[in-house]
Write a protein that holds these residues in place. Structure first.
Motif, short mmCIF file in Angstrom:
data_model
loop_
_atom_site.label_atom_id
_atom_site.label_comp_id
_atom_site.label_asym_id
_atom_site.label_seq_id
_atom_site.Cartn_x
_atom_site.Cartn_y
_atom_site.Cartn_z
N PHE A 53 65.41 41.58 37.75
CA PHE A 53 64.32 41.37 38.72
C PHE A 53 64.85 41.72 40.11
CE2 PHE A 53 60.51 38.28 39.33
CZ PHE A 53 59.92 39.21 40.17
N PRO A 54 65.09 43.01 40.36
CA PRO A 54 65.78 43.39 41.60
C PRO A 54 65.09 42.92 42.88
CG PRO A 54 65.00 45.33 40.40
CD PRO A 54 64.81 44.17 39.51
N SER A 55 63.76 43.00 42.94
CA SER A 55 63.11 42.64 44.21
C SER A 55 63.34 41.16 44.52
CB SER A 55 61.63 42.96 44.17
OG SER A 55 61.09 42.55 42.95
N LEU A 56 63.34 40.33 43.48
CA LEU A 56 63.60 38.90 43.71
C LEU A 56 65.03 38.71 44.20
CD1 LEU A 56 62.03 36.16 43.20
CD2 LEU A 56 63.51 35.91 41.24
N PHE A 57 65.93 39.47 43.60
CA PHE A 57 67.34 39.37 43.97
C PHE A 57 67.53 39.73 45.45
CE2 PHE A 57 71.48 41.45 44.45
CZ PHE A 57 72.32 40.48 43.94
N TYR A 58 66.98 40.87 45.86
CA TYR A 58 67.20 41.30 47.24
C TYR A 58 66.44 40.41 48.23
CZ TYR A 58 69.65 45.29 45.40
OH TYR A 58 70.56 46.07 44.75
N ALA A 59 65.23 40.00 47.86
CA ALA A 59 64.48 39.10 48.74
C ALA A 59 65.28 37.82 48.95
CB ALA A 59 63.13 38.78 48.13
N ASN A 60 65.88 37.33 47.87
CA ASN A 60 66.64 36.10 47.96
C ASN A 60 67.81 36.24 48.92
OD1 ASN A 60 67.72 33.45 47.07
ND2 ASN A 60 69.35 34.77 46.31
N TRP A 61 68.57 37.32 48.76
CA TRP A 61 69.74 37.43 49.63
C TRP A 61 69.35 37.73 51.06
CZ3 TRP A 61 73.85 35.03 48.57
CH2 TRP A 61 74.18 34.80 47.24
N PHE A 62 68.27 38.43 51.25
CA PHE A 62 67.79 38.67 52.61
C PHE A 62 67.44 37.33 53.29
CE2 PHE A 62 64.12 39.21 55.43
CZ PHE A 62 64.71 40.00 56.40
N TYR A 106 44.95 41.48 41.56
CA TYR A 106 44.07 42.63 41.37
C TYR A 106 44.52 43.81 42.21
CZ TYR A 106 40.88 39.49 38.97
OH TYR A 106 40.34 38.60 38.09
N PHE A 107 45.21 43.55 43.33
CA PHE A 107 45.66 44.69 44.12
C PHE A 107 47.16 44.76 44.29
CE2 PHE A 107 44.46 41.35 47.05
CZ PHE A 107 45.51 41.31 47.95
N LEU A 108 47.88 43.79 43.75
CA LEU A 108 49.35 43.85 43.73
C LEU A 108 49.79 43.45 42.33
CD1 LEU A 108 50.31 41.99 47.04
CD2 LEU A 108 50.65 44.40 46.55
N PRO A 109 50.93 43.97 41.85
CA PRO A 109 51.40 43.52 40.54
C PRO A 109 51.73 42.03 40.55
CG PRO A 109 52.99 44.99 41.58
CD PRO A 109 51.77 45.02 42.42
N GLY A 110 51.52 41.37 39.40
CA GLY A 110 51.67 39.92 39.35
C GLY A 110 53.05 39.43 39.71
N TRP A 111 54.09 40.22 39.42
CA TRP A 111 55.44 39.72 39.69
C TRP A 111 55.69 39.59 41.18
CZ3 TRP A 111 57.91 43.23 42.64
CH2 TRP A 111 57.58 44.58 42.49
N VAL A 112 54.86 40.23 42.01
CA VAL A 112 55.01 40.06 43.46
C VAL A 112 54.86 38.59 43.83
CG1 VAL A 112 53.92 40.61 45.67
CG2 VAL A 112 54.32 42.40 44.01
N LEU A 113 54.07 37.85 43.04
CA LEU A 113 53.88 36.43 43.34
C LEU A 113 55.21 35.68 43.31
CD1 LEU A 113 50.70 35.91 41.19
CD2 LEU A 113 50.81 35.82 43.66
N ASN A 114 56.09 36.03 42.38
CA ASN A 114 57.40 35.37 42.33
C ASN A 114 58.13 35.57 43.66
OD1 ASN A 114 56.75 36.30 39.42
ND2 ASN A 114 58.30 34.71 39.17
N TYR A 128 53.48 38.26 36.16
CA TYR A 128 54.16 37.15 36.83
C TYR A 128 55.20 36.59 35.88
CZ TYR A 128 54.76 32.42 38.68
OH TYR A 128 55.28 31.25 39.15
N VAL A 129 56.41 36.37 36.37
CA VAL A 129 57.48 35.90 35.51
C VAL A 129 57.46 34.37 35.50
CG1 VAL A 129 59.94 35.97 35.05
CG2 VAL A 129 58.82 37.93 36.06
N VAL A 130 56.99 33.82 34.38
CA VAL A 130 56.85 32.36 34.32
C VAL A 130 58.21 31.70 34.43
CG1 VAL A 130 56.17 30.45 32.85
CG2 VAL A 130 54.71 32.46 33.02
N HIS A 131 59.17 32.15 33.61
CA HIS A 131 60.52 31.57 33.69
C HIS A 131 61.35 32.48 34.58
CE1 HIS A 131 59.36 28.94 30.47
NE2 HIS A 131 59.02 29.97 29.73
N GLU A 132 61.35 32.17 35.87
CA GLU A 132 62.08 33.01 36.82
C GLU A 132 63.57 32.95 36.54
OE1 GLU A 132 61.00 31.28 40.52
OE2 GLU A 132 59.85 33.05 41.09
N PRO A 133 64.24 34.09 36.64
CA PRO A 133 65.70 34.03 36.57
C PRO A 133 66.23 33.43 37.87
CG PRO A 133 64.99 36.27 37.04
CD PRO A 133 63.74 35.46 36.84
#
Lengths: 247, 276
Positions: free
Chosen positions: A185-194, B159-167, A169-174
């Motif tokens: 953090f590509p998935s965050l980038f694309y999720a955001n623009w979507f 436990y079943f997804l990577p933690g960064w998915v939470l962001n 988990y990225v504590v300090h989100e970009p």
């Protein structure tokens, strides 16, 4: 004579007063630190790593023209104190030789890092994750926040049972909209623009739709009213002028 | 009110679902906004109504689970209402909320009418914006429900997804919630309350019935269809009793003002609203 004595006396009192002021000033302490003497800090470091970087064990006066690649600036590397350390990724003390470090709080220099849920909502201090002095760079081999042990050393202090997956988990989100986030953090980038397009598209279309609709309805209503009013005086002559009742 | 001819539009279940989602949605909106704006004095004040940050979180999570349960019940109800023997007709006829080609045509006609190039469309039982209202909530609920449930137990999720998915989940949850609130507080409220002829309130979702005369203008095809099938008499009902009207006016206006207040707050605190 008299005036000279007066001068001497006043200098004396001013010096005493200055000394008194020193008592009033707060003690100089590293940012947010509880343990303040340099001796303790040195011990902390020794206890925490037992490992010395090259530049830490160098003699005070270094030989000129000897540099540590990637750590010291090559041009004029006189001493680690004055050397401008550009790359702080692997330091045991990330703030080594950072000017005015002791006098400021973390957020004054790292304003962006304070924008995270742990700080703004959980009321967690920086040090609860980053530890006491010295604060190691994230990627320093012995840093508690090094990804190899982050989950065990830091996260699980509060999140019991956290594993390496949780610690990704990225504590300090970009900033999700920024272009460089596409790399970090590509998935965050694309999720955001979507989501951004979805929100702007939906609201944009329906707000416009509602505005035009309400406006047009009121307009038709007004026109009908104005047409009906003269009808009361004169007999109705224009049957086709009756607009269809628009909703 | 009682001397008008009125016909049924919403069953008691439809209305209960609507009241249910009003209460839960607004609770989530208030607790969610309080948490979102926790760094401001307003957010702290709102959160304190629920016993502090943890209290607001507990309420938010509990009501969220209630909403998921309500949604599952709603799906069961909808599935039970479909006549499976003639499922095609049951799903795609004009009494169904499933989008049809006619809706796209109506939208086109409406836009043509907006720019003054033609008459307004004649609607059947459900207009395209009413269908959009329904389906927007229908897809918003699982999105918010699933992301919310995963965020409620971040450790289990990891436990079943990577933690960064939470962001990413937080971003989806917030963006969808903001979209839902803005949509309801601006568009749904305007259509339901502030349109010409609707003010002070479109009562059909509470009364369950509509005035025949007015509906013949709003939804001519529906009324024509009822007449053709000879069912018009069947669906006629008495108007709502006076005490009931007073009740739903108070309830409806409380909800309306809560929503408008939240909208006002969102505008005032727009710089503090973090998208992610």
């Amino acid at each position: 004579m008299r005036s000279q004595r007066l001068l001497r006396r006043s200098i004396l009192w001013m010096a005493l007063g200055g000394l008194g002021l020193l008592l009033v000033f707060p003690a100089v302490a590293p940012a947010q630190e509880e343990v303040t003497t340099s001796i303790r800090r040195y011990k902390d470091r020794e206890a925490s790593t037992g490992y010395y970087e090259d530049y830490e064990v160098k003699p005070r006066r270094m030989r000129p023209f000897v540099g540590v690649p990637g750590v010291l600036r090559p041009s004029f590397p006189y001493s680690p104190k004055t050397g401008n350390i550009r790359i702080r990724t692997y330091l045991a003390d990330a703030h080594r030789s950072v000017k005015f470090y002791k006098a400021q709080s973390c957020v004054e220099c790292h304003a962006e890092e304070a924008r995270n849920v742990h700080t703004t909502r959980g009321n967690i201090t920086c040090r609860q994750c980053h530890g006491g002095e010295p604060i190691a760079s994230i990627a320093h081999y012995f840093s508690p926040l090094n990804p190899v042990r982050r989950h065990a050393y830091v996260c699980s202090k509060c999140h019991e049972g956290s594993d390496a997956s949780f610690a990704t988990y990225v504590v300090h989100e970009p900033k999700p909209g920024a272009l460089e986030t596409r790399k970090t953090f590509p998935s965050l980038f694309y999720a955001n623009w979507f989501m951004y397009l979805l929100v702007v598209g939906t609201l944009g279309f329906f707000i416009l739709h509602t505005l035009v609709w309400v406006g047009k309805e009121s307009y038709h209503h007004l026109r009908e009213k104005m047409q009906r009013e003269p009808e009361a005086e004169s007999p109705p002559e224009k049957p086709e002028a009756q607009e269809p009742e628009n909703e | 009110m009682n001397d008008q001819v009125r016909i049924v539009r919403f069953s008691i279940f439809d209305r209960l679902f609507h009241v249910g989602i009003m209460v839960t949605f607004l609770t989530q909106a208030v607790t969610g906004m309080g948490r979102l704006l926790y760094s401001t004095a307003w957010g702290k004040g709102v959160v304190n109504l629920f016993g502090g940050y943890e209290g607001a979180t507990t309420v938010h999570n509990t009501v969220g689970i209630l909403m998921i349960v309500g949604f599952v019940i709603h799906i069961a109800y909808v599935l039970a209402k479909v006549e499976w023997k003639s499922w095609h007709r049951s799903l795609f006829d004009a009494d169904s909320l499933v989008p049809r080609w006619a809706d796209a045509v109506h939208l086109g006609q409406k836009i043509r009418w907006f720019v003054g190039l033609g008459p307004p469309p004649a609607f059947d039982r459900w207009t395209y914006w009413e269908k959009f209202d329904y389906w927007a909530v229908f897809w918003g609920m699982p999105l918010l429900g699933v992301t919310g449930l995963l965020l409620m137990y971040p450790l289990v999720t990891s436990y079943f997804l990577p933690g960064w998915v939470l962001n990413v989940l937080v971003l989806f949850h917030r963006a969808e919630a903001l979209l839902a609130m803005l949509y309801i507080f601006i568009i749904h409220f305007t259509i339901g309350h502030f349109r010409r002829g609707m003010f002070p309130m479109n009562e059909c979702m509470f009364a369950g019935s509509v005035e025949l005369e007015e509906e013949a203008k709003e939804k001519p095809l529906w009324i024509a269809r009822l007449q053709e099938e000879g069912r018009l008499e069947e669906v006629m009902v008495a108007g709502p009793p006076h005490w009931y009207r007073v009740m739903y006016f108070i309830f409806g206006y409380t909800a309306l003002l809560t929503g408008l207040y939240l909208l006002f707050t969102m505008i005032v605190y727009r710089n503090f609203i973090e998208w992610h």
